[in-house]
Design a protein around this motif. Structure first.
Motif, PDB file in Angstrom:
ATOM      1  N   THR A  72     -10.627  -5.070  -1.976  1.00  0.00           N
ATOM      2  CA  THR A  72     -10.324  -6.421  -2.490  1.00  0.00           C
ATOM      3  C   THR A  72      -8.889  -6.655  -2.925  1.00  0.00           C
ATOM      4  O   THR A  72      -8.535  -7.773  -3.272  1.00  0.00           O
ATOM      5  CB  THR A  72     -11.249  -6.817  -3.676  1.00  0.00           C
ATOM      6  OG1 THR A  72     -10.837  -6.139  -4.867  1.00  0.00           O
ATOM      7  CG2 THR A  72     -12.710  -6.521  -3.382  1.00  0.00           C
ATOM      8  N   GLY A  73      -8.049  -5.638  -2.897  1.00  0.00           N
ATOM      9  CA  GLY A  73      -6.660  -5.864  -3.276  1.00  0.00           C
ATOM     10  C   GLY A  73      -5.860  -4.586  -3.264  1.00  0.00           C
ATOM     11  O   GLY A  73      -6.349  -3.521  -2.878  1.00  0.00           O
ATOM     12  N   SER A  74      -4.613  -4.675  -3.675  1.00  0.00           N
ATOM     13  CA  SER A  74      -3.769  -3.492  -3.730  1.00  0.00           C
ATOM     14  C   SER A  74      -4.257  -2.577  -4.851  1.00  0.00           C
ATOM     15  O   SER A  74      -4.981  -2.991  -5.758  1.00  0.00           O
ATOM     16  CB  SER A  74      -2.316  -3.883  -3.983  1.00  0.00           C
ATOM     17  OG  SER A  74      -2.154  -4.351  -5.316  1.00  0.00           O
ATOM     18  N   GLY A  79      -7.621  -2.897  -6.302  1.00  0.00           N
ATOM     19  CA  GLY A  79      -7.990  -1.962  -5.244  1.00  0.00           C
ATOM     20  C   GLY A  79      -8.249  -0.541  -5.673  1.00  0.00           C
ATOM     21  O   GLY A  79      -8.435   0.332  -4.827  1.00  0.00           O
ATOM     22  N   SER A 104      -3.783   4.223   2.053  1.00  0.00           N
ATOM     23  CA  SER A 104      -4.714   3.684   3.047  1.00  0.00           C
ATOM     24  C   SER A 104      -4.694   4.433   4.374  1.00  0.00           C
ATOM     25  O   SER A 104      -5.587   4.266   5.204  1.00  0.00           O
ATOM     26  CB  SER A 104      -4.436   2.195   3.296  1.00  0.00           C
ATOM     27  OG  SER A 104      -3.133   2.013   3.810  1.00  0.00           O
ATOM     28  N   ASP A 266       0.205  -2.470  -0.278  1.00  0.00           N
ATOM     29  CA  ASP A 266      -0.856  -2.335   0.717  1.00  0.00           C
ATOM     30  C   ASP A 266      -2.213  -2.418   0.033  1.00  0.00           C
ATOM     31  O   ASP A 266      -2.375  -1.993  -1.120  1.00  0.00           O
ATOM     32  CB  ASP A 266      -0.717  -0.982   1.436  1.00  0.00           C
ATOM     33  CG  ASP A 266      -1.581  -0.892   2.673  1.00  0.00           C
ATOM     34  OD1 ASP A 266      -1.929  -1.951   3.233  1.00  0.00           O
ATOM     35  OD2 ASP A 266      -1.914   0.229   3.080  1.00  0.00           O
ATOM     36  N   THR A 267      -3.202  -2.949   0.737  1.00  0.00           N
ATOM     37  CA  THR A 267      -4.559  -2.991   0.205  1.00  0.00           C
ATOM     38  C   THR A 267      -5.103  -1.574   0.057  1.00  0.00           C
ATOM     39  O   THR A 267      -4.861  -0.706   0.898  1.00  0.00           O
ATOM     40  CB  THR A 267      -5.473  -3.804   1.140  1.00  0.00           C
ATOM     41  OG1 THR A 267      -4.974  -5.142   1.214  1.00  0.00           O
ATOM     42  CG2 THR A 267      -6.899  -3.839   0.632  1.00  0.00           C
ATOM     43  N   THR A 270     -10.602   1.484   1.618  1.00  0.00           N
ATOM     44  CA  THR A 270     -11.932   0.900   1.460  1.00  0.00           C
ATOM     45  C   THR A 270     -12.888   1.867   0.768  1.00  0.00           C
ATOM     46  O   THR A 270     -12.811   3.080   0.965  1.00  0.00           O
ATOM     47  CB  THR A 270     -12.533   0.514   2.811  1.00  0.00           C
ATOM     48  OG1 THR A 270     -12.649   1.685   3.622  1.00  0.00           O
ATOM     49  CG2 THR A 270     -11.676  -0.504   3.533  1.00  0.00           C
TER      50      THR A 270
END
Length: 388
Positions: A72-74, A79, A104, A266-267, A270
Motif C-alpha cells: 500500500t505504500g513506501s 509499506g 522490493s 519505492d513501494t 508485497t
C-alpha cells in the motif's frame, strides 16, 4: 486532432538494431511457462527447489490473508508491516549480520546500497564480473569509478592505493552469476582493511548454497558481522520469493533508511513475498543439508557435461558462438530439459554458453535424464568448453 498514421520515423532505428541482433544470434524472446508443462528445469535460480514447496506457498497465502495483496505504500509511509520487520530480523540472525533492510528487489537493493554508500567525493572500485545491478549502481553513484579485472585483487589494491578521495567502496559478487566461480572475498576484504575502504558483496548466488547451512560465502569465510563489510542478496533465488536485502551494521541500516532512494521512493515488498521468504528461510534453517545437496547435484551435472567441477549451483558449458548456443538450448528443450543460454553482453564475446543450475530437489532419475539428453545435444554441437 493528431494524425496517428503520420509517422515521424524517430524510432525507425530500432528496426536496424533488431535486424543486427537477429543476424548475430543475440535477439531475445519471451517464452511463457505453461501450467503443468513437463520439463526438467535446469534454467531457473530456484536452487533449493522451494518455489512450489507447500510450506512456502502457505507462508505466502497466510501473509496475503492477513495483510492483503499490496504493501500500500513506501516503506517509510505504510509499506512496512510487522512481518517485514520479522523477516529482517531473521535474515540478520541467519547470516550473522548486525541488521537487515528489505527492498522490493535485489536490483533495487544494490542500486540503493551502492549509491547511498558512495557519492561525489568517493571512489568506487567495481569488479568486472559484477552483476548488471552493481554496474548500474556505479553509474548512478556520481563517484569516480574504476573497473578492475574479475577477481584481480592486485588491481583493486592499486586502485585504492592511488586514490585521492577520502572514501572508497569496493563492489563484487561473491559467486559470479555466469559461471558460478567464487570471488576472492577474504583477500579483497584484507586489501580494503589496509586502505580504509568498505567492501560490498552481492550474495545473490551464495545465499542458500555456500557456507554453513547455506549462510553464504561471506559467512563461510568468517567475515560476517564486520563493520566495514556490507552484504546484499536477493530473496528470489534460494528463498523462492521476490525482493532483496542489504545486510550490515545497524548504522548502515539507519543510513540507508535515510539515504537509499530505491528504499525511500519505492513501494514496499508485497506481504505475500515477505511471507514466502520467511517460510523458505525457516525451511533452510530446519534443513541445513539442502545447501550441500545443491553442490552435490551440481557436481553430477558437471560430470555429465564434461564441465569443470563447480563451486556453486551454476554449471557453465561454453559453446562459443551465440547461434550455436541457442540451437543447443532449443535442442535440449525439445528433449524435455530446460537450460539457460547466456550470450553477450551477459558474457564476453566468444563465450556464449549453456548455463545449468542445480537444485536441491533433483532426483536420481532427473540426473539420469540430464546425462542422456545433454549427452545427445552436446554430441551434436561439438566439444564442451571450460569454465570462463
Amino acid at each position: 486532432m493528431t494524425d496517428l498514421s503520420d509517422s515521424s520515423g524517430a524510432l525507425d532505428w530500432l528496426d536496424d538494431v533488431a535486424r543486427r541482433r537477429r543476424n548475430e544470434g543475440l535477439r531475445r524472446t519471451l517464452r511463457p511457462r505453461e501450467r503443468g508443462e513437463e520439463l526438467l528445469d535446469l534454467a531457473s535460480n530456484d536452487y533449493l527447489g522451494l518455489a512450489t514447496d507447500p510450506r512456502v506457498v502457505e507462508g505466502a497465502i497466510a501473509s496475503l490473508r492477513q495483510w492483503g495483496t499490496g504493501s500500500t505504500g513506501s516503506r517509510l509511509v505504510t509499506g512496512t508491516t510487522a512481518e517485514h520487520i520479522r523477516l529482517e530480523e531473521e535474515l540478520a540472525e541467519f547470516t550473522g549480520s548486525g541488521a537487515a533492510l528489505v527492498f522490493s528487489s535485489g536490483y533495487q537493493a544494490n542500486l540503493g546500497a551502492v549509491v547511498a554508500l558512495s557519492g561525489r567525493d568517493s571512489l568506487v572500485v567495481s569488479d568486472a564480473g559484477s552483476h548488471a545491478s552493481l554496474v548500474d549502481a556505479c553509474r548512478l553513484s556520481r563517484a569516480r569509478v574504476e573497473v578492475t579485472p574479475r577477481g584481480d585483487v592486485e588491481a583493486v589494491e592499486r586502485a585504492l592505493a592511488g586514490r585521492g578521495e577520502a572514501r572508497a567502496l569496493v563492489v563484487t559478487d561473491s559467486v559470479y552469476s555466469a559461471d558460478g566461480a567464487l570471488a576472492p572475498l577474504a583477500e579483497l576484504h584484507a586489501v580494503c582493511r589496509r586502505h580504509g575502504a568498505a567492501l560490498l558483496v552481492d550474495e545473490a548466488h551464495g545465499l542458500g548454497v555456500r557456507g554453513d547451512g547455506g549462510r553464504g560465502l561471506v559467512h563461510e569465510l568468517g567475515l560476517q558481522g564486520r563493520d566495514d563489510l556490507v552484504v546484499t542478496a536477493t530473496l528470489s533465488k534460494s528463498l523462492a520469493s521476490q525482493g532483496g536485502v542489504v545486510l550490515g551494521s545497524r548504522r548502515v541500516r539507519a543510513h540507508l533508511i535515510d539515504a537509499a532512494r530505491t528504499f525511500i521512493f519505492d513501494t514496499g515488498l508485497t506481504p505475500a513475498a515477505v511471507g514466502a521468504a520467511r517460510a523458505a528461510l525457516a525451511v533452510l534453517r530446519d534443513e541445513p543439508g539442502l545447501a550441500a545437496r545443491v553442490l552435490d547435484n551440481a557436481a553430477v551435472l558437471a560430470a555429465a557435461t564434461g564441465a569443470a567441477e563447480p563451486t556453486s549451483a551454476v554449471v557453465s558449458v561454453i559453446l562459443g558462438d551465440p547461434v550455436r548456443a541457442v540451437e543447443a538450448r532449443d535442442a535440449a528443450l525439445g528433449r524435455g530439459v530446460s537450460v539457460g543460454c547466456f550470450r553477450p553482453p551477459s558474457v564476453p564475446e566468444g563465450t556464449s554458453r549453456l548455463r545449468l543450475t542445480a537444485r536441491a530437489d533433483l532426483t536420481p532419475g532427473d540426473l539420469e535424464q540430464v546425462r542422456a539428453v545433454l549427452g545427445e545435444v552436446l554430441a551434436d554441437f561439438g566439444p564442451v568448453g571450460e569454465l570462463a
